[in-house]
Design a protein around this motif. Sequence first.
Motif, PDB file in Angstrom:
ATOM      1  N   VAL A  30       0.821  -1.135  -0.013  1.00  0.00           N
ATOM      2  CA  VAL A  30      -0.035   0.147  -0.100  1.00  0.00           C
ATOM      3  C   VAL A  30       0.909   1.142   0.048  1.00  0.00           C
ATOM      4  CG1 VAL A  30      -1.714   1.332   1.211  1.00  0.00           C
ATOM      5  CG2 VAL A  30      -1.770  -1.018   1.158  1.00  0.00           C
ATOM      6  N   ASP A  31       2.012   1.205   0.837  1.00  0.00           N
ATOM      7  CA  ASP A  31       2.618   2.384   0.833  1.00  0.00           C
ATOM      8  C   ASP A  31       3.519   2.796  -0.444  1.00  0.00           C
ATOM      9  OD1 ASP A  31       4.245   4.507   2.200  1.00  0.00           O
ATOM     10  OD2 ASP A  31       6.038   3.143   1.983  1.00  0.00           O
ATOM     11  N   GLU A  32       3.945   1.675  -1.127  1.00  0.00           N
ATOM     12  CA  GLU A  32       4.604   2.147  -2.452  1.00  0.00           C
ATOM     13  C   GLU A  32       3.705   2.368  -3.538  1.00  0.00           C
ATOM     14  OE1 GLU A  32       7.682   2.320  -3.167  1.00  0.00           O
ATOM     15  OE2 GLU A  32       8.148   1.958  -0.954  1.00  0.00           O
ATOM     16  N   ILE A  33       2.655   1.691  -3.424  1.00  0.00           N
ATOM     17  CA  ILE A  33       1.120   2.238  -4.589  1.00  0.00           C
ATOM     18  C   ILE A  33       0.947   3.590  -4.222  1.00  0.00           C
ATOM     19  CG2 ILE A  33      -1.058   1.757  -4.909  1.00  0.00           C
ATOM     20  CD1 ILE A  33       0.379  -0.338  -6.140  1.00  0.00           C
ATOM     21  N   LYS A  34       0.750   4.220  -2.987  1.00  0.00           N
ATOM     22  CA  LYS A  34       0.526   5.373  -2.771  1.00  0.00           C
ATOM     23  C   LYS A  34       1.703   6.212  -3.199  1.00  0.00           C
ATOM     24  CE  LYS A  34      -2.679   4.762   1.148  1.00  0.00           C
ATOM     25  NZ  LYS A  34      -2.957   4.946   2.754  1.00  0.00           N
ATOM     26  N   LYS A  35       3.065   6.085  -2.926  1.00  0.00           N
ATOM     27  CA  LYS A  35       4.079   6.822  -3.386  1.00  0.00           C
ATOM     28  C   LYS A  35       4.213   7.153  -4.752  1.00  0.00           C
ATOM     29  CE  LYS A  35       7.352   5.639   0.380  1.00  0.00           C
ATOM     30  NZ  LYS A  35       8.497   5.057   0.805  1.00  0.00           N
ATOM     31  N   ALA A  36       3.809   6.103  -5.642  1.00  0.00           N
ATOM     32  CA  ALA A  36       3.794   6.058  -6.883  1.00  0.00           C
ATOM     33  C   ALA A  36       2.526   6.717  -7.563  1.00  0.00           C
ATOM     34  CB  ALA A  36       3.798   4.657  -7.621  1.00  0.00           C
ATOM     35  N   GLY A  37       1.517   7.121  -6.470  1.00  0.00           N
ATOM     36  CA  GLY A  37       0.505   7.911  -7.028  1.00  0.00           C
ATOM     37  C   GLY A  37      -0.567   6.903  -7.767  1.00  0.00           C
ATOM     38  N   LEU A  38      -0.646   5.714  -7.475  1.00  0.00           N
ATOM     39  CA  LEU A  38      -1.462   4.925  -7.943  1.00  0.00           C
ATOM     40  C   LEU A  38      -2.694   4.466  -7.114  1.00  0.00           C
ATOM     41  CD1 LEU A  38       1.137   2.613  -9.660  1.00  0.00           C
ATOM     42  CD2 LEU A  38      -0.399   4.240 -10.851  1.00  0.00           C
ATOM     43  N   TYR A  39      -2.687   5.043  -5.960  1.00  0.00           N
ATOM     44  CA  TYR A  39      -3.848   4.366  -5.014  1.00  0.00           C
ATOM     45  C   TYR A  39      -5.081   4.434  -5.373  1.00  0.00           C
ATOM     46  CZ  TYR A  39      -5.792   2.923  -0.469  1.00  0.00           C
ATOM     47  OH  TYR A  39      -6.420   2.519   0.355  1.00  0.00           O
ATOM     48  N   ARG A  40      -5.349   6.044  -6.125  1.00  0.00           N
ATOM     49  CA  ARG A  40      -6.762   6.046  -6.299  1.00  0.00           C
ATOM     50  C   ARG A  40      -7.152   5.459  -7.759  1.00  0.00           C
ATOM     51  NH1 ARG A  40      -7.850  12.379  -4.242  1.00  0.00           N
ATOM     52  NH2 ARG A  40      -7.123  12.197  -2.392  1.00  0.00           N
ATOM     53  N   LYS A  41      -5.921   5.043  -8.541  1.00  0.00           N
ATOM     54  CA  LYS A  41      -6.325   4.804  -9.841  1.00  0.00           C
ATOM     55  C   LYS A  41      -6.560   3.143  -9.916  1.00  0.00           C
ATOM     56  CE  LYS A  41      -2.976   8.214 -11.732  1.00  0.00           C
ATOM     57  NZ  LYS A  41      -1.902   8.489 -12.496  1.00  0.00           N
ATOM     58  N   VAL A  42      -6.207   2.478  -8.985  1.00  0.00           N
ATOM     59  CA  VAL A  42      -6.604   0.862  -8.862  1.00  0.00           C
ATOM     60  C   VAL A  42      -7.423   0.828  -7.911  1.00  0.00           C
ATOM     61  CG1 VAL A  42      -4.280   0.478  -9.720  1.00  0.00           C
ATOM     62  CG2 VAL A  42      -4.723   0.572  -7.115  1.00  0.00           C
ATOM     63  N   TRP A  43      -8.410  -0.143  -8.006  1.00  0.00           N
ATOM     64  CA  TRP A  43      -9.440  -0.599  -7.311  1.00  0.00           C
ATOM     65  C   TRP A  43      -9.232  -1.239  -5.942  1.00  0.00           C
ATOM     66  CZ3 TRP A  43     -14.691   0.045  -6.929  1.00  0.00           C
ATOM     67  CH2 TRP A  43     -15.447  -0.675  -6.329  1.00  0.00           C
ATOM     68  N   GLN A  44      -7.976  -2.010  -6.083  1.00  0.00           N
ATOM     69  CA  GLN A  44      -7.595  -2.727  -4.929  1.00  0.00           C
ATOM     70  C   GLN A  44      -6.011  -3.104  -4.964  1.00  0.00           C
ATOM     71  OE1 GLN A  44     -11.128  -5.623  -3.977  1.00  0.00           O
ATOM     72  NE2 GLN A  44     -10.104  -5.634  -2.092  1.00  0.00           N
ATOM     73  N   SER A  45      -5.372  -3.059  -3.879  1.00  0.00           N
ATOM     74  CA  SER A  45      -4.078  -3.395  -4.013  1.00  0.00           C
ATOM     75  C   SER A  45      -3.537  -3.996  -2.599  1.00  0.00           C
ATOM     76  CB  SER A  45      -2.994  -2.213  -4.552  1.00  0.00           C
ATOM     77  OG  SER A  45      -3.114  -1.214  -3.844  1.00  0.00           O
ATOM     78  N   PHE A  46      -3.077  -5.188  -2.640  1.00  0.00           N
ATOM     79  CA  PHE A  46      -2.645  -5.958  -1.539  1.00  0.00           C
ATOM     80  C   PHE A  46      -1.708  -6.863  -1.515  1.00  0.00           C
ATOM     81  CE2 PHE A  46      -6.668  -7.574  -3.328  1.00  0.00           C
ATOM     82  CZ  PHE A  46      -6.540  -8.834  -3.195  1.00  0.00           C
ATOM     83  N   ALA A  47      -1.381  -7.528  -0.571  1.00  0.00           N
ATOM     84  CA  ALA A  47      -0.515  -8.585  -0.597  1.00  0.00           C
ATOM     85  C   ALA A  47      -1.178  -9.838   0.036  1.00  0.00           C
ATOM     86  CB  ALA A  47       0.769  -8.359   0.392  1.00  0.00           C
ATOM     87  N   VAL A  48      -0.618 -11.200  -0.554  1.00  0.00           N
ATOM     88  CA  VAL A  48      -1.368 -12.380   0.019  1.00  0.00           C
ATOM     89  C   VAL A  48      -0.412 -13.225   0.575  1.00  0.00           C
ATOM     90  CG1 VAL A  48      -2.893 -14.392  -0.759  1.00  0.00           C
ATOM     91  CG2 VAL A  48      -3.059 -12.130  -1.733  1.00  0.00           C
ATOM     92  N   LEU A  49      -0.551 -13.807   1.412  1.00  0.00           N
ATOM     93  CA  LEU A  49       0.383 -14.979   1.928  1.00  0.00           C
ATOM     94  C   LEU A  49       0.187 -16.176   1.672  1.00  0.00           C
ATOM     95  CD1 LEU A  49       3.086 -15.203   3.763  1.00  0.00           C
ATOM     96  CD2 LEU A  49       1.683 -15.466   5.636  1.00  0.00           C
ATOM     97  N   LEU A  50       1.046 -16.937   0.722  1.00  0.00           N
ATOM     98  CA  LEU A  50       0.819 -18.270   0.452  1.00  0.00           C
ATOM     99  C   LEU A  50       1.350 -19.215   1.196  1.00  0.00           C
ATOM    100  CD1 LEU A  50       1.663 -17.542  -3.569  1.00  0.00           C
ATOM    101  CD2 LEU A  50      -0.497 -16.880  -2.214  1.00  0.00           C
ATOM    102  N   PRO A  51       0.454 -20.646   0.975  1.00  0.00           N
ATOM    103  CA  PRO A  51       1.116 -21.498   1.916  1.00  0.00           C
ATOM    104  C   PRO A  51       2.173 -22.385   1.049  1.00  0.00           C
ATOM    105  CG  PRO A  51      -0.951 -22.192   0.804  1.00  0.00           C
ATOM    106  CD  PRO A  51      -0.516 -20.679   0.537  1.00  0.00           C
ATOM    107  N   VAL A  52       3.047 -21.659   0.652  1.00  0.00           N
ATOM    108  CA  VAL A  52       4.260 -22.247  -0.237  1.00  0.00           C
ATOM    109  C   VAL A  52       5.647 -21.800   0.302  1.00  0.00           C
ATOM    110  CG1 VAL A  52       5.012 -22.152  -2.424  1.00  0.00           C
ATOM    111  CG2 VAL A  52       2.639 -22.238  -2.483  1.00  0.00           C
ATOM    112  N   LYS A  53       6.399 -22.669   0.344  1.00  0.00           N
ATOM    113  CA  LYS A  53       7.922 -22.160   0.755  1.00  0.00           C
ATOM    114  C   LYS A  53       8.933 -22.595  -0.600  1.00  0.00           C
ATOM    115  CE  LYS A  53       7.703 -22.179   5.849  1.00  0.00           C
ATOM    116  NZ  LYS A  53       8.324 -22.627   6.927  1.00  0.00           N
ATOM    117  N   SER A  54       9.898 -21.762  -0.414  1.00  0.00           N
ATOM    118  CA  SER A  54      10.658 -22.106  -1.502  1.00  0.00           C
ATOM    119  C   SER A  54      12.214 -21.644  -1.025  1.00  0.00           C
ATOM    120  CB  SER A  54      10.561 -21.191  -3.014  1.00  0.00           C
ATOM    121  OG  SER A  54      10.596 -19.943  -2.674  1.00  0.00           O
ATOM    122  N   VAL A  55      13.050 -22.212  -1.722  1.00  0.00           N
ATOM    123  CA  VAL A  55      14.607 -22.044  -1.459  1.00  0.00           C
ATOM    124  C   VAL A  55      15.051 -20.761  -2.096  1.00  0.00           C
ATOM    125  CG1 VAL A  55      16.937 -22.786  -1.698  1.00  0.00           C
ATOM    126  CG2 VAL A  55      15.020 -24.383  -1.313  1.00  0.00           C
TER     127      VAL A  55
END
Length: 519
Positions: free
Chosen positions: A426-451
């Motif tokens: 959210v912080d970077e989307i706002k800094k880029a001036g995109l927060y009001r231009k996109v409907w939603q922006s967020f992170a998702v934590l997946l049940p996946v691990k990798s090396v």
Amino acid sequence: MDTSTVVILDFGSQYTQLIARRIREFNVFSVVLPCTVPLERVKALNPKGIILSGGPSSVYDADAPPADPGVLALGVPVLGICYGLQFIVHHLGGRVVPADRREYGHAEVEITAETPLFRGLPQTIDVWMSHGDEALALPDGFIRTAHTANALAGIADEARRIWAVQFHPEVAHTRQGMELLKNFCMDLCGCTADWTPEHFIQTTIERVRAQVGDGHAICGLSGGVDSSVAAVLVARAIGDKLTCIFVNNGVLRKDEFAKVQKTMREQLGLNVVAVDAGERFLEKLAGVTDPERKRKVIGNEFIAVFDDEAKKIFEAEKHVGGEVAWLVQGTLYPDVIESSSVHGPSHTIKSHHNVGGLPEDMKLKLIEPLRDLFKDEVRRIGRDLGMPDEIIERQPFPGPGLAVRILGEVTPDRVAMLQEADEIVVDEIKKAGLYRKVWQSFAVLLPVKSVGVMGDQRTYANTCAVRAVESEDGMTADWAPLPYEVLRTISSRIVSEVRGINRVVYDITSKPPGTIEWE
């Protein structure tokens, strides 16, 4: 209803809500009703016009939606769209058959007859088609008004004030669609552009004040635009007779519990009771991995917490001779339609977090001041109420919170991890001036691990997905093509700053076929 009203009968089209939105852009009130609604209910609204939506059925099938053909004889202008055209033809004595060639997607329509529905449009227009049937023979009195290279595209019987098109004027792909709908609403129906935020605010405040009378109301606040606008509207009507309850369910965004309280009290002047029940919710979520089960656990626990607090308010009011009799909810029109198939034969995708019930023994009557509005209309109302941009422009946030963005079990550690990653997005989307231009922006934590490799050391850690979509109302959405530099910064910060995540991916799935949220 003292405003001009256009009734839209829903035959199950995925675009029905879009028709309603387009009409409201002319400041004309529109209401979506199931196609199965009794004719008397349509007449009771005293509509200026009626629109018959598209739909997935065939009019000649035994299980075709059982709409009352009497809507065609009410004497008000009727516009049929796609299936609506076929409904008109079928029920007025014409013939609809399976088409030799199905039309889906872009098409070129040639207008062949003068009609006020097409006034001001060029002779050839680009449209969006989606049909497998066609009108082979027209009822008496109808003429053909347009066609494509393959099929009939428009008909009219102006003596009966009935028009219809085979294409979808409500979608953006039909370039002159707004002009066509405006011709219907303003010229043919004679609607007045009186559906304005000012009018809505005034009439809603008057109605709520009359509803509540000497009673009191409570409101469940989420911190989002819907519940906030609903609360401010009701507070304008009944003042300190409204008490808002804000519950920390343990899956809010980082520091949101404190931020929302401050905004609601200091900027909006609302009477807020804050309940920190995070541990209680997380205990109930322990071991739960099924998405629908998560929603139900959170919904049920919210009801229990809300019930506890409401009873305290009830007791306090009784001591001063008052009575709490009303519950304020920020329910929106899409909430109602997406959660129920009552509005025509549409399919329920998932249970909706905004639509539910409280214990029957609470005996509260509902106040849903935003029930007929779409999200963009709610924001317009908020602006006219003088609410701060940080509330009005806030992106939608699911009722179950981060729980439906944590795939798998919801634990305190995983919540904390996602809160940090989500704040970076959210912080970077706002800094880029995109927060009001996109409907939603967020992170998702997946049940996946990798090396991975960090600081010359091997890691085996979690994967985070970043999701950003563009949409008008959340019913359909396209993935947002974020600039590479923004994605690079988000990825770099999450991997560097959030302990436990070593890989970031970007979701480029649209809705449909996917949904906006991952669960």
